[in-house]
Write a protein that holds these residues in place. Structure first.
Motif, PDB file in Angstrom:
ATOM      1  N   THR A   4       0.348  13.881   0.437  1.00 40.65           N
ATOM      2  CA  THR A   4       0.586  13.525   1.841  1.00 40.65           C
ATOM      3  C   THR A   4      -0.637  13.858   2.683  1.00 40.65           C
ATOM      4  OG1 THR A   4       1.942  14.034   3.794  1.00 40.65           O
ATOM      5  CG2 THR A   4       1.657  15.800   2.231  1.00 40.65           C
ATOM      6  N   PRO A   5      -0.867  13.111   3.765  1.00 43.15           N
ATOM      7  CA  PRO A   5      -1.941  13.498   4.690  1.00 43.15           C
ATOM      8  C   PRO A   5      -1.560  14.745   5.483  1.00 43.15           C
ATOM      9  CG  PRO A   5      -1.187  11.243   5.124  1.00 43.15           C
ATOM     10  CD  PRO A   5      -0.214  11.861   4.168  1.00 43.15           C
ATOM     11  N   GLY A   6      -0.273  15.110   5.535  1.00 47.28           N
ATOM     12  CA  GLY A   6       0.116  16.336   6.227  1.00 47.28           C
ATOM     13  C   GLY A   6       1.165  16.123   7.301  1.00 47.28           C
ATOM     14  N   VAL A   7       1.514  17.211   7.960  1.00 52.39           N
ATOM     15  CA  VAL A   7       2.656  17.194   8.886  1.00 52.39           C
ATOM     16  C   VAL A   7       2.463  16.264  10.069  1.00 52.39           C
ATOM     17  CG1 VAL A   7       3.588  19.479   8.428  1.00 52.39           C
ATOM     18  CG2 VAL A   7       1.796  19.229  10.100  1.00 52.39           C
ATOM     19  N   PHE A   8       1.228  15.898  10.383  1.00 48.45           N
ATOM     20  CA  PHE A   8       1.038  15.065  11.555  1.00 48.45           C
ATOM     21  C   PHE A   8       1.168  13.577  11.247  1.00 48.45           C
ATOM     22  CE2 PHE A   8      -1.109  19.058  12.555  1.00 48.45           C
ATOM     23  CZ  PHE A   8      -0.292  19.426  13.616  1.00 48.45           C
ATOM     24  N   ASN A   9       1.328  13.251   9.985  1.00 50.35           N
ATOM     25  CA  ASN A   9       1.527  11.851   9.636  1.00 50.35           C
ATOM     26  C   ASN A   9       2.899  11.387  10.110  1.00 50.35           C
ATOM     27  OD1 ASN A   9       2.524   9.717   7.374  1.00 50.35           O
ATOM     28  ND2 ASN A   9       0.347   9.554   7.797  1.00 50.35           N
ATOM     29  N   SER A  10       2.960  10.120  10.543  1.00 48.80           N
ATOM     30  CA  SER A  10       4.209   9.623  11.109  1.00 48.80           C
ATOM     31  C   SER A  10       5.341   9.642  10.089  1.00 48.80           C
ATOM     32  CB  SER A  10       4.019   8.212  11.656  1.00 48.80           C
ATOM     33  OG  SER A  10       3.688   7.347  10.609  1.00 48.80           O
ATOM     34  N   ALA A  11       4.998   9.543   8.827  1.00 49.88           N
ATOM     35  CA  ALA A  11       6.041   9.466   7.805  1.00 49.88           C
ATOM     36  C   ALA A  11       6.216  10.792   7.069  1.00 49.88           C
ATOM     37  CB  ALA A  11       5.712   8.365   6.811  1.00 49.88           C
ATOM     38  N   ARG A  33       0.682   8.679  -4.036  1.00 51.58           N
ATOM     39  CA  ARG A  33      -0.149   9.025  -2.892  1.00 51.58           C
ATOM     40  C   ARG A  33       0.334   8.268  -1.666  1.00 51.58           C
ATOM     41  NH1 ARG A  33      -3.894   4.518  -1.521  1.00 51.58           N
ATOM     42  NH2 ARG A  33      -3.636   3.055  -3.234  1.00 51.58           N
ATOM     43  N   ARG A  34       0.478   8.982  -0.582  1.00 47.77           N
ATOM     44  CA  ARG A  34       0.883   8.353   0.666  1.00 47.77           C
ATOM     45  C   ARG A  34      -0.272   8.412   1.657  1.00 47.77           C
ATOM     46  NH1 ARG A  34       6.570   7.130   1.022  1.00 47.77           N
ATOM     47  NH2 ARG A  34       5.973   6.507   3.097  1.00 47.77           N
ATOM     48  N   ILE A  35      -1.481   8.301   1.111  1.00 50.68           N
ATOM     49  CA  ILE A  35      -2.652   8.204   1.974  1.00 50.68           C
ATOM     50  C   ILE A  35      -3.418   6.943   1.613  1.00 50.68           C
ATOM     51  CG2 ILE A  35      -2.783  10.716   2.169  1.00 50.68           C
ATOM     52  CD1 ILE A  35      -5.156  10.744   0.407  1.00 50.68           C
ATOM     53  N   ASP A  36      -4.163   6.421   2.573  1.00 47.41           N
ATOM     54  CA  ASP A  36      -4.890   5.168   2.373  1.00 47.41           C
ATOM     55  C   ASP A  36      -5.991   5.286   1.324  1.00 47.41           C
ATOM     56  OD1 ASP A  36      -3.359   4.012   4.250  1.00 47.41           O
ATOM     57  OD2 ASP A  36      -4.895   3.946   5.824  1.00 47.41           O
ATOM     58  N   ARG A  43       0.844  -1.211   0.000  1.00 50.52           N
ATOM     59  CA  ARG A  43       0.000   0.000   0.000  1.00 50.52           C
ATOM     60  C   ARG A  43       0.872   1.252   0.000  1.00 50.52           C
ATOM     61  NH1 ARG A  43      -4.676  -2.633   3.927  1.00 50.52           N
ATOM     62  NH2 ARG A  43      -3.925  -4.730   3.501  1.00 50.52           N
ATOM     63  N   CYS A  44       1.285   1.701   1.171  1.00 50.05           N
ATOM     64  CA  CYS A  44       2.168   2.874   1.237  1.00 50.05           C
ATOM     65  C   CYS A  44       3.382   2.545   2.085  1.00 50.05           C
ATOM     66  CB  CYS A  44       1.456   4.076   1.858  1.00 50.05           C
ATOM     67  SG  CYS A  44      -0.022   4.593   1.017  1.00 50.05           S
TER      68      CYS A  44
END
Lengths: 317, 502
Positions: free
Chosen positions: B252-259, B303-306, B193-194
């Motif tokens: 990206t989902p944004g700055v709060f994403n772990s990656a 894309r690094r989102i689900d 997935r990602c």
């Protein structure tokens, strides 16, 4: 450039500039309070007026404008969005959200700045007692960042947004410091010509890094010339006129508009303000009220900031 | 095998760390059973070392100096802001990436075999995805039970009939490998997935060169620094056919994403825009990014989102995230998504058990890399075996990610085992069980000395017009003695990984 990215670059640049200005203002207030005749604590209230945070401060601390209170509020207070700490943190958050757009050197400089300020918070009590060394470091970090931007970022869109943010912030801060200090030092025009408190006037110039450049230009310290230097000087990079002129260039570079023309409301207002500054003279300004002039200047700077945001950062899809 | 190896906290797992897993960690390190000796990847201190060159260069560095270098490395990571985020800790959750200065070596010959095995696996899994969302031969003839697929949460009916550009579903894969004490390398998990972690591979190498330059002397180590360029080529190769110079963005989902660090790292190194869903709009059958000069067309989205958060019109109507209309554009070939939505069905933990069969089915080859023996609780006889051997096994839910609901037989209390048995009985399809593996070790700097610590390995595979395997990959190390928890969120560290000649 992505709108959100432009927004973040503009604001990160503003926040760094803001932190530097606060640091300089505190430093000068501190220096001039030492050995002065003035009641010690009376020295600190203008710091809060100048940053425009009087209401927020009073709500929490009433009339307690002691050095401890004011400096903690202005340097380390997390709840004060305009404290040095908050500014640097916001700058870093913006930088982090667009890290890929920044040169590595720039990101690292901002990250280091943030780490140093965070580390300093641990010793906040000591620093508030004697903030000079810390404030020097803040100023130096800001200068480093400005230098890194100039030296490592392509002078394209991002650079112009960064520059625009910086000069709008700087114009606003210079005007505020001038307003507050000038009024404190010379509440009544009839006092012009009476014995001047040279120390205090020097401090005003120092707080905008203008003392030596002023001396080169005018030599003797005269209130009107001090005002002229900070409002209208062509060449001094912190004068209100210089900032507006540079800001206008940045906007034109962003849109590709020719000088004397405009393609959006931000450019139009910036151009009008620039013309006003170009053709103003200090006698008229002082006679009609420096405070009124500065007030309307600040309002226009704010409006231009709002237009920039509407046009570039939140355009209608 | 240790449960939390399989969850992916350092990387883009969208789910918070489940409390179950954390409590296992709080319970202390997982001890290797008495008498079991882990495979030492280096054997630095013994006479018959596996890597004479490394043994020599590390033998020449006194412990004190080693500690100094270790500190220098940590300082550098902090200054440079190389971080990852830990969920569930609010604002201050950004942590400095943990790094150990002793590299993990892999000999070229062994690597060649691993590389061939990974390529084979990815090729087969892509054919499988094409088939599952297409003609379904493998289900129709019963090689893989239809029910197993259709009942999986990661099966996306919305993806039926999709034909991803170039036939590539999994552009970027990170496959987790471990070496058991029998010396064999096993595939623990396919991440389709990602998968993340590759930015740290590159950072680790750079750091290693800065703080311990002398150990590189005379060593012939496979380069990894070209990964971002290869990734960009992979992405442009799979762009919609009608586009001459495709514009690639990283979502990206944004700055709060772990990656998040990795997202910015990759975007920057590829020179592409890092975008949030709110930066994108769908209009006139295409995807556009909002710029200060007006909308600009986007052709490929890394894309690094689900899947769930890609497009509220297609997957999750309750989601405020995502780009409305994105899937419609994708379905019509107006944009490429990497990886393709729906690919998660091929890394379902129950489907995992069938991968050797899947390889045989599509490629008519035997699997080169070993699978960990896996018991499917959904199949009667296997269920009985699992229930009878719970204390020796690791039980994992098939459809959950992030390590949620894993039970470690050898570590569990009687009550926990009883609860686990009950959960399995109530929903057998949702559970698989595997033997407890003993991960191999690599010497690691601990309190100023070298001590063996357990490691795993995540190689990264790119699939564009061809398949490329980045030499080595991310070695994660469990820093607590005896522990096999390699996740950085739980005290795990990382190492530079060398594919080395001789």
């Amino acid at each position: 450039m992505i709108c959100r990215v432009a927004d973040s670059i503009y604001w990160l640049s503003r926040y760094i500039e803001r932190a530097e200005n606060i640091a300089r203002f505190i430093d000068v207030s501190q220096m001039s309070s030492l050995g002065g005749r003035a009641i010690r604590d009376a020295q600190w209230a203008p710091l809060i007026y100048a940053s425009g945070d009087e209401a927020a401060f009073r709500e929490r601390f009433g009339d307690d404008f002691s050095q401890q209170r004011v400096l903690h509020f202005a340097i380390f207070d997390e709840q004060n969005p305009n404290s040095i700490f908050s500014c640097v943190r916001s700058a870093r958050e913006n930088a982090r959200s667009i890290r890929g757009e920044l040169s590595t050197a720039l990101w690292e400089a901002i990250n280091r700045f943030y780490l140093r300020v965070t580390e300093a918070r641990v010793a906040a009590g000591t620093i508030v007692e004697n903030p000079h060394r810390f404030l020097e470091r803040v100023k130096r970090s800001s200068h480093t960042i400005v230098g890194v931007v100039v030296a490592t970022m392509s002078h394209g869109e991002a650079w112009n947004f960064a520059m625009l943010g910086r000069v709008l912030e700087r114009a606003d801060k210079t005007s505020r410091i001038l307003d507050v200090k000038y009024f404190t030092l010379l509440p009544d025009l009839s006092l012009v010509g009476s014995t001047l408190d040279i120390v205090q006037w020097s401090a005003l110039l120092e707080s905008t890094s203008a003392l030596h450049m002023y001396r080169k230009r005018f030599g003797k310290i005269e209130p009107k010339q001090v005002a002229e230097f900070l409002v209208l000087d062509r060449d001094f990079p912190r004068s209100m006129r210089f900032c507006v002129s540079l800001g206008e260039e940045c906007l034109r570079a962003l849109t590709g508009t020719a000088p004397g023309m405009f393609s959006n409301s931000a450019e139009q207002q910036m151009g009008m303000l620039n013309s006003r500054m170009n053709y103003a003279n200090i006698d008229d300004i002082v006679n009609n009220g420096l405070h009124e002039f500065v007030d309307s200047f600040q309002q226009q700077i704010n409006e231009i900031g709002g237009e920039v945001s509407k046009i570039f950062f939140q355009p209608e899809a | 095998m240790e449960s939390t190896q399989t969850q992916s906290q350092i990387q883009g797992a969208q789910t918070p760390i489940p409390s179950q897993v954390q409590s296992q960690v709080a319970g202390g390190p997982v001890q290797v059973a008495c008498g079991v000796v882990a495979y030492d990847e280096l054997r630095l201190v013994e006479s018959e070392t596996r890597h004479p060159l490394l043994a020599r260069s590390f033998g020449a560095i006194p412990d004190e100096e080693l500690s100094k270098r270790q500190k220098a490395a940590e300082e550098e990571l902090r200054e440079r802001g190389v971080t990852f985020a830990v969920y569930g800790h609010g604002d201050g959750a950004e942590k400095v990436w943990p790094f150990d200065i002793v590299p993990r070596p892999i000999l070229r010959d062994e690597w060649n075999r691993i590389e061939a095995g990974l390529k084979q696996r990815i090729r087969a899994l892509n054919l499988f995805l094409d088939d599952v969302y297409g003609p379904k031969h493998i289900l129709n003839d019963g090689t893989v039970p239809r029910e197993l697929i259709m009942s999986a949460d990661s099966y996306r009916p919305q993806c039926e009939g999709l034909k991803p550009p170039g036939g590539v579903w999994t552009h970027i894969v990170g496959t987790d490998l471990v070496r058991h004490n029998d010396g064999e390398v096993y595939v623990l998990e396919d991440n389709l997935r990602c998968p993340s972690g590759v930015s740290y591979v590159i950072e680790n190498r750079e750091l290693m060169k800065r703080v311990l330059p002398e150990v590189f002397q005379g060593a012939s180590i496979a380069a990894i620094e070209d990964y971002p360029e290869r990734l960009l080529s992979t992405l442009t190769q799979t762009a919609p056919a009608d586009v001459a110079a495709p514009k690639v963005v990283l979502l990206t989902p944004g700055v709060f994403n772990s990656a998040y660090f990795e997202h910015t790292f990759l975007a920057q190194h590829m020179g592409i825009d890092l975008v949030l869903a709110t930066d994108l709009v769908v209009k006139d059958g295409r995807v556009w990014v909002k710029t200060t000069q007006g909308p600009e067309r986007v052709d490929v989205i890394y894309r690094r989102i689900d899947d769930d958060f890609l497009d509220p019109e297609c997957f999750r109507p309750d989601s405020v995230l995502g780009v409305p209309g994105l899937m419609e554009v994708y379905r019509n070939g107006g944009v490429t998504l990497a990886n393709a939505p729906g690919a998660g069905i091929a890394d379902d933990k129950a489907v995992y058990a069938y991968v050797p069969k899947i390889i045989k089915y599509y490629l008519e080859e035997d699997a080169i890399l070993a699978n960990v023996p896996t018991y499917l609780c959904g199949e009667g006889d296997q269920l009985d075996y699992v229930l009878a051997h719970l204390p020796e096994l690791v039980v994992k839910p098939t459809n959950a990610s992030g390590g949620y609901g894993i039970t470690l037989g050898p570590r569990a209390s009687k009550a926990e085992l009883a609860k686990c048995a009950e959960s399995i009985r109530s929903d057998p399809r949702n559970y698989v069980a595997q033997p407890f593996l003993t991960l191999s070790t690599v010497p690691t700097v601990v309190n100023g000395h070298l001590a063996p610590r357990h490691v795993d390995l995540r190689p990264f595979i790119l699939y564009g017009s061809d398949i490329f395997v980045l030499p080595g990959g991310l070695t994660r190390v469990a820093l607590v003695e005896g522990s096999m928890i390699v996740n950085s969120s739980q005290g795990g560290g990382s190492k530079d990984t060398w594919v080395i000649d001789g």
